[in-house]
Design a protein around this motif. Structure first.
Motif, PDB file in Angstrom:
ATOM      1  N   ILE A   1      15.164  10.634 -10.864  1.00  0.00           N
ATOM      2  CA  ILE A   1      14.735  11.057  -9.521  1.00  0.00           C
ATOM      3  C   ILE A   1      13.301  10.613  -9.256  1.00  0.00           C
ATOM      4  CG2 ILE A   1      14.150  13.086  -8.120  1.00  0.00           C
ATOM      5  CD1 ILE A   1      16.680  14.416  -9.388  1.00  0.00           C
ATOM      6  N   ALA A   2      12.428  10.761 -10.263  1.00  0.00           N
ATOM      7  CA  ALA A   2      11.029  10.339 -10.098  1.00  0.00           C
ATOM      8  C   ALA A   2      10.935   8.836  -9.857  1.00  0.00           C
ATOM      9  CB  ALA A   2      10.211  10.744 -11.322  1.00  0.00           C
ATOM     10  N   ILE A   3      11.763   8.051 -10.552  1.00  0.00           N
ATOM     11  CA  ILE A   3      11.784   6.599 -10.336  1.00  0.00           C
ATOM     12  C   ILE A   3      12.189   6.281  -8.899  1.00  0.00           C
ATOM     13  CG2 ILE A   3      13.012   4.455 -10.914  1.00  0.00           C
ATOM     14  CD1 ILE A   3      13.148   5.502 -13.821  1.00  0.00           C
ATOM     15  N   ILE A   4      13.247   6.911  -8.443  1.00  0.00           N
ATOM     16  CA  ILE A   4      13.754   6.645  -7.088  1.00  0.00           C
ATOM     17  C   ILE A   4      12.716   7.030  -6.043  1.00  0.00           C
ATOM     18  CG2 ILE A   4      15.486   7.360  -5.388  1.00  0.00           C
ATOM     19  CD1 ILE A   4      17.461   7.571  -7.826  1.00  0.00           C
ATOM     20  N   VAL A   5      12.128   8.227  -6.179  1.00  0.00           N
ATOM     21  CA  VAL A   5      11.135   8.690  -5.197  1.00  0.00           C
ATOM     22  C   VAL A   5       9.919   7.772  -5.190  1.00  0.00           C
ATOM     23  CG1 VAL A   5       9.511  10.557  -4.645  1.00  0.00           C
ATOM     24  CG2 VAL A   5      11.882  11.096  -5.220  1.00  0.00           C
ATOM     25  N   SER A   6       9.415   7.414  -6.374  1.00  0.00           N
ATOM     26  CA  SER A   6       8.193   6.606  -6.427  1.00  0.00           C
ATOM     27  C   SER A   6       8.413   5.226  -5.811  1.00  0.00           C
ATOM     28  CB  SER A   6       7.662   6.492  -7.857  1.00  0.00           C
ATOM     29  OG  SER A   6       8.485   5.679  -8.652  1.00  0.00           O
ATOM     30  N   PHE A   7       9.517   4.588  -6.149  1.00  0.00           N
ATOM     31  CA  PHE A   7       9.748   3.257  -5.596  1.00  0.00           C
ATOM     32  C   PHE A   7      10.096   3.300  -4.116  1.00  0.00           C
ATOM     33  CE2 PHE A   7       9.850   2.007 -10.013  1.00  0.00           C
ATOM     34  CZ  PHE A   7       9.141   0.828  -9.955  1.00  0.00           C
ATOM     35  N   TYR A   8      10.812   4.327  -3.680  1.00  0.00           N
ATOM     36  CA  TYR A   8      11.118   4.452  -2.252  1.00  0.00           C
ATOM     37  C   TYR A   8       9.828   4.584  -1.444  1.00  0.00           C
ATOM     38  CZ  TYR A   8      12.677   6.320   2.189  1.00  0.00           C
ATOM     39  OH  TYR A   8      12.869   6.526   3.531  1.00  0.00           O
ATOM     40  N   LEU A   9       8.944   5.480  -1.884  1.00  0.00           N
ATOM     41  CA  LEU A   9       7.686   5.678  -1.159  1.00  0.00           C
ATOM     42  C   LEU A   9       6.822   4.423  -1.172  1.00  0.00           C
ATOM     43  CD1 LEU A   9       6.788   9.305  -2.285  1.00  0.00           C
ATOM     44  CD2 LEU A   9       7.582   8.560  -0.025  1.00  0.00           C
ATOM     45  N   MET A  10       6.801   3.728  -2.316  1.00  0.00           N
ATOM     46  CA  MET A  10       6.011   2.500  -2.404  1.00  0.00           C
ATOM     47  C   MET A  10       6.572   1.426  -1.467  1.00  0.00           C
ATOM     48  SD  MET A  10       5.135   0.040  -5.650  1.00  0.00           S
ATOM     49  CE  MET A  10       6.827  -0.435  -5.855  1.00  0.00           C
ATOM     50  N   ILE A  11       7.878   1.277  -1.441  1.00  0.00           N
ATOM     51  CA  ILE A  11       8.508   0.273  -0.576  1.00  0.00           C
ATOM     52  C   ILE A  11       8.265   0.599   0.896  1.00  0.00           C
ATOM     53  CG2 ILE A  11      10.748  -0.631   0.188  1.00  0.00           C
ATOM     54  CD1 ILE A  11      11.605  -0.365  -2.821  1.00  0.00           C
ATOM     55  N   MET A  12       8.376   1.878   1.266  1.00  0.00           N
ATOM     56  CA  MET A  12       8.131   2.271   2.652  1.00  0.00           C
ATOM     57  C   MET A  12       6.672   2.026   3.041  1.00  0.00           C
ATOM     58  SD  MET A  12      10.949   3.186   4.036  1.00  0.00           S
ATOM     59  CE  MET A  12      11.801   1.999   3.043  1.00  0.00           C
ATOM     60  N   ALA A  13       5.741   2.268   2.134  1.00  0.00           N
ATOM     61  CA  ALA A  13       4.328   2.021   2.425  1.00  0.00           C
ATOM     62  C   ALA A  13       4.079   0.534   2.629  1.00  0.00           C
ATOM     63  CB  ALA A  13       3.452   2.558   1.295  1.00  0.00           C
ATOM     64  N   GLY A  14       4.844  -0.309   1.940  1.00  0.00           N
ATOM     65  CA  GLY A  14       4.699  -1.754   2.073  1.00  0.00           C
ATOM     66  C   GLY A  14       5.060  -2.273   3.458  1.00  0.00           C
ATOM     67  N   ARG A  15       5.681  -1.447   4.260  1.00  0.00           N
ATOM     68  CA  ARG A  15       5.995  -1.853   5.639  1.00  0.00           C
ATOM     69  C   ARG A  15       4.765  -1.800   6.542  1.00  0.00           C
ATOM     70  NH1 ARG A  15      11.900   0.876   6.851  1.00  0.00           N
ATOM     71  NH2 ARG A  15      13.024  -0.370   5.314  1.00  0.00           N
ATOM     72  N   ASP A  16       3.801  -0.928   6.180  1.00  0.00           N
ATOM     73  CA  ASP A  16       2.621  -0.746   7.022  1.00  0.00           C
ATOM     74  C   ASP A  16       1.333  -1.300   6.425  1.00  0.00           C
ATOM     75  OD1 ASP A  16       4.117   0.626   8.961  1.00  0.00           O
ATOM     76  OD2 ASP A  16       3.852   2.533   7.914  1.00  0.00           O
ATOM     77  N   ILE A  17       1.297  -1.441   5.113  1.00  0.00           N
ATOM     78  CA  ILE A  17       0.109  -1.926   4.407  1.00  0.00           C
ATOM     79  C   ILE A  17       0.528  -3.174   3.639  1.00  0.00           C
ATOM     80  CG2 ILE A  17      -1.669  -1.334   2.711  1.00  0.00           C
ATOM     81  CD1 ILE A  17      -0.981   1.631   3.230  1.00  0.00           C
ATOM     82  N   ALA A  18      -0.402  -4.085   3.426  1.00  0.00           N
ATOM     83  CA  ALA A  18      -0.092  -5.297   2.664  1.00  0.00           C
ATOM     84  C   ALA A  18       0.531  -4.923   1.315  1.00  0.00           C
ATOM     85  CB  ALA A  18      -1.361  -6.114   2.443  1.00  0.00           C
ATOM     86  N   VAL A  19       1.625  -5.578   0.992  1.00  0.00           N
ATOM     87  CA  VAL A  19       2.385  -5.239  -0.207  1.00  0.00           C
ATOM     88  C   VAL A  19       1.527  -5.364  -1.469  1.00  0.00           C
ATOM     89  CG1 VAL A  19       4.380  -5.877  -1.618  1.00  0.00           C
ATOM     90  CG2 VAL A  19       4.579  -5.845   0.862  1.00  0.00           C
ATOM     91  N   GLY A  20       0.710  -6.397  -1.548  1.00  0.00           N
ATOM     92  CA  GLY A  20      -0.147  -6.575  -2.715  1.00  0.00           C
ATOM     93  C   GLY A  20      -1.115  -5.424  -2.890  1.00  0.00           C
ATOM     94  N   THR A  21      -1.660  -4.940  -1.791  1.00  0.00           N
ATOM     95  CA  THR A  21      -2.577  -3.807  -1.845  1.00  0.00           C
ATOM     96  C   THR A  21      -1.846  -2.539  -2.257  1.00  0.00           C
ATOM     97  OG1 THR A  21      -3.951  -4.807  -0.127  1.00  0.00           O
ATOM     98  CG2 THR A  21      -4.244  -2.450  -0.507  1.00  0.00           C
TER      99      THR A  21
END
Length: 111
Positions: free
Chosen positions: A36-56
């Motif tokens: 569950i922690a893996i899924i939540v962490s990667f989901y949130l990171m991927i969603m953030a990549g929509r608004d902020i530069a992915v590298g950052t």
């Protein structure tokens, strides 16, 4: 700080959880929590990549996750405190903070 950055910080928190889980999980419940922690962490990171530069996003995610994991080892599992390691974590965090500040500055210039 906006919601996107908060989601990056929460994702890093869950990253610390799943990294600890990968090392210490023994039963089905612990492995389930790790998954569950893996899924939540990667989901949130991927969603953030929509608004902020992915590298950052990725640099901040990994930097905070690394620092959090080292601190969790020290606080929760009695790992030895190595001053050089702590100095390098501070250096890493200063780079992460600088990336976030640079990202905010570039967003203001675009507007």
């Amino acid at each position: 700080m906006n919601r996107t950055w908060i989601s990056v910080f929460v994702a890093a928190f869950f990253e610390v959880g799943w990294v600890i889980g990968l090392k210490h999980a023994a039963g089905a419940l612990e492995w389930g929590g790790t998954l569950i922690a893996i899924i939540v962490s990667f989901y949130l990171m991927i969603m953030a990549g929509r608004d902020i530069a992915v590298g950052t996003v990725y640099a901040v995610f990994v930097g905070l996750g690394t620092a959090g994991t080292v601190l969790a080892e020290i606080l929760l599992f009695d790992a030895p405190v190595v001053p050089t390691k702590l100095a390098l974590i501070i250096l890493l965090l200063s780079g992460v903070i600088s990336l976030k500040m640079l990202s905010n500055q570039q967003a203001k210039e675009v507007i």
